[in-house]
Design an enzyme around this catalytic site. Structure first.
Site, PDB file in Angstrom:
ATOM      1  CB  CYS A   1     -23.781 -38.370 -77.802  1.00  4.55           C
ATOM      2  SG  CYS A   1     -22.919 -39.745 -78.474  1.00  4.55           S
TER       3      CYS A   1
ATOM      4  CB  CYS B   1     -32.210 -38.729 -79.232  1.00  7.56           C
ATOM      5  SG  CYS B   1     -32.331 -40.517 -79.481  1.00  7.56           S
TER       6      CYS B   1
ATOM      7  CB  CYS C   1     -27.421 -40.937 -74.130  1.00 11.35           C
ATOM      8  SG  CYS C   1     -27.125 -40.010 -75.638  1.00 11.35           S
TER       9      CYS C   1
ATOM     10  CB  CYS D   1     -29.797 -44.457 -73.980  1.00 18.19           C
ATOM     11  SG  CYS D   1     -30.307 -45.406 -75.421  1.00 18.19           S
TER      12      CYS D   1
ATOM     13  CB  CYS E   1     -18.865 -38.481 -85.145  1.00 20.36           C
ATOM     14  SG  CYS E   1     -20.252 -39.008 -84.147  1.00 20.36           S
TER      15      CYS E   1
ATOM     16  CD  GLU F   1     -22.752 -32.266 -79.317  1.00 20.21           C
ATOM     17  OE1 GLU F   1     -23.319 -31.477 -78.548  1.00 20.21           O
ATOM     18  OE2 GLU F   1     -21.846 -33.027 -78.952  1.00 20.21           O
TER      19      GLU F   1
HETATM   20  N1  SAH Z   1     -28.762 -43.726 -81.497  1.00 22.00           N
HETATM   21  C1  SAH Z   1     -27.567 -44.398 -81.946  1.00 22.00           C
HETATM   22  C2  SAH Z   1     -26.358 -43.457 -82.012  1.00 22.00           C
HETATM   23  C3  SAH Z   1     -26.068 -42.893 -80.661  1.00 22.00           C
HETATM   24  S1  SAH Z   1     -24.488 -42.398 -80.127  1.00 22.00           S
HETATM   25  C4  SAH Z   1     -27.267 -45.562 -81.047  1.00 22.00           C
HETATM   26  O1  SAH Z   1     -27.920 -45.713 -80.026  1.00 22.00           O
HETATM   27  O2  SAH Z   1     -26.394 -46.362 -81.387  1.00 22.00           O
HETATM   28  C5  SAH Z   1     -23.315 -43.634 -80.376  1.00 22.00           C
HETATM   29  C6  SAH Z   1     -22.969 -44.493 -79.161  1.00 22.00           C
HETATM   30  O3  SAH Z   1     -22.576 -43.749 -78.012  1.00 22.00           O
HETATM   31  C7  SAH Z   1     -24.133 -45.365 -78.734  1.00 22.00           C
HETATM   32  O4  SAH Z   1     -23.660 -46.663 -78.536  1.00 22.00           O
HETATM   33  C8  SAH Z   1     -24.535 -44.723 -77.434  1.00 22.00           C
HETATM   34  O5  SAH Z   1     -25.243 -45.625 -76.618  1.00 22.00           O
HETATM   35  C9  SAH Z   1     -23.216 -44.297 -76.873  1.00 22.00           C
HETATM   36  N2  SAH Z   1     -23.271 -43.293 -75.817  1.00 22.00           N
HETATM   37  C10 SAH Z   1     -24.118 -42.256 -75.676  1.00 22.00           C
HETATM   38  N3  SAH Z   1     -23.833 -41.545 -74.575  1.00 22.00           N
HETATM   39  C11 SAH Z   1     -22.775 -42.118 -73.998  1.00 22.00           C
HETATM   40  C12 SAH Z   1     -22.016 -41.852 -72.839  1.00 22.00           C
HETATM   41  N4  SAH Z   1     -22.305 -40.819 -72.037  1.00 22.00           N
HETATM   42  N5  SAH Z   1     -20.982 -42.678 -72.553  1.00 22.00           N
HETATM   43  C13 SAH Z   1     -20.686 -43.710 -73.360  1.00 22.00           C
HETATM   44  N6  SAH Z   1     -21.362 -44.023 -74.463  1.00 22.00           N
HETATM   45  C14 SAH Z   1     -22.406 -43.241 -74.784  1.00 22.00           C
END
Ligand code: SAH
Length: 353
Positions: A334, A113, A120, A117, A106, A93
């Site tokens: 995401c 992944c 996520c 985290c 984006c 996406e």
């Molecule tokens: N792997 C990269 C890009 C990930 S997405 C990274 O970790 O930075 C970009 C941002 O969105 C990251 O800061 C991630 O931690 C955050 N993110 C992912 N899921 C989320 C959610 N459900 N709510 C808020 N932020 C989120």
């Protein structure tokens, strides 16, 4: 013989490939222009190239062209979310956002992944595979064609950990900003990482002027470990050293990303500790109220708490922006759209994310 991926080749490499096939030198530039400026969807569109040449290319090369499987448009802010199908059936996406200063895309860097985290959605099923440079580029190209609008900013903040797909990411960044291609300004490109220290240091030496964003989400190792498994590998001290090194080498300030999770990392004390980390690096902080996913029971911080957190940063001299929650009504977080569609395909009942 496996076909070579022509759209992932930088111009010099393409020139070498075509020269080895006895093609005239100027063909490489023509072909590159069709792929990366005119954004052709296949060899068939390259009407000023001889038919026989195009036929040979079709036999020798693989041509990446993502297929839009689903497009959702937010009724509140015009954000569009695209679900693209890859040639092997996987889905990724991408998001298109309209800002006053220009249009931003984006981009996802991996299918799934492996960083884990906890808040996520992209990581729930682990990593499936890396995206090729062409698959990253084509998210931008396809969206540009589908919206009919110029893309001025690219953020690598979709699904995946970009620095876990380092070589393909670098080729993508160089091709995206190449003057022979779309020529997006490096200063308008942001790569977001959960904090892979060795790759952050390596990136510092690549001679790029892109912005590096660090997903911090916790201001102590202890808190960070609760949210991000990667915190068990690299301590905040090492991360801050890597950020300092990145700034030293590139002159580009690091942005911190901080997702606010209700009752977990949103106290005034958290804000004070975060300020202390941001100050020496002169970092800007992006505050993202966590977007709850149905698989986990995290909650967003109250609006008043978010505001108070931001004020606390401000009092400490740190600039914090509350990220506008764009496209909340269209599975904005995401990995939510891809996940929902996959679940649907698996014939399970899916709830709205
Ligand atoms: N792997 C990269 C890009 C990930 S997405 C990274 O970790 O930075 C970009 C941002 O969105 C990251 O800061 C991630 O931690 C955050 N993110 C992912 N899921 C989320 C959610 N459900 N709510 C808020 N932020 C989120």
């Amino acid at each position: 013989m496996e076909k070579k991926d022509i759209k992932s080749m930088p111009l010099e490499q393409l020139a070498g490939e075509l020269a080895a096939r006895g093609e005239k030198a100027f063909r490489a530039k023509q072909m590159y222009d069709w792929m990366h400026v005119k954004l052709a969807r296949g060899f068939g569109e390259m009407t000023n190239l001889p038919k026989a040449f195009r036929e040979n290319c079709r036999e020798d090369f693989w041509y990446t062209a993502l297929r839009a499987v689903q497009i959702q448009e937010s009724v509140t802010d015009g954000t569009k979310k695209f679900l693209f199908g890859l040639a092997d059936g996987n889905l990724v996406e991408s998001v298109w956002m309209k800002y006053k200063h220009g249009n931003s895309v984006c981009v996802s860097s991996q299918v799934g992944c492996r960083m884990g985290c906890v808040f996520c959605a992209s990581t729930l099923d682990g990593l499936v595979r890396n995206l090729t440079p062409a698959e990253m580029l084509d998210q931008v190209y396809a969206i540009s064609l589908l919206t009919g609008e110029r893309v001025s900013n690219v953020v690598v903040m979709g699904t995946g950990e970009p620095l876990d797909n380092y070589d393909n990411l670098l080729t993508f960044l160089r091709m995206l900003t190449d003057e022979n291609g779309l020529h997006i300004s490096q200063r308008n490109v942001t790569v977001s990482t959960c904090g892979l220290v060795p790759q952050m240091r390596r990136l510092a030496g690549e001679g790029l002027q892109i912005t590096l964003a660090l997903s911090l989400h916790g201001a102590t190792d202890e808190k960070r470990k609760k949210l991000m498994p990667i915190a068990n590998r690299y301590a905040i001290r090492e991360l801050m050293d890597a950020c300092g090194y990145y700034f030293e080498r590139t002159g580009r300030r690091i942005t911190f990303e901080y997702s606010l999770v209700g009752g977990v990392n949103d106290s005034d004390q958290d804000a004070a500790l975060l300020s202390a980390l941001a100050r020496p690096l002169n970092s800007h902080v992006n505050l993202i109220p966590v977007n709850p996913i149905k698989e986990r029971d995290f909650v967003q911080s109250e609006a008043a708490r978010v505001r108070s957190f931001q004020l606390k940063l401000e009092k400490n001299g740190i600039n914090g922006t509350i990220r506008r929650e764009m496209g909340r009504d269209i599975d904005g977080a995401c990995g939510q759209l891809r996940r929902k569609t996959m679940e649907h395909l698996k014939n399970q009942t899916s709830q709205n994310g």
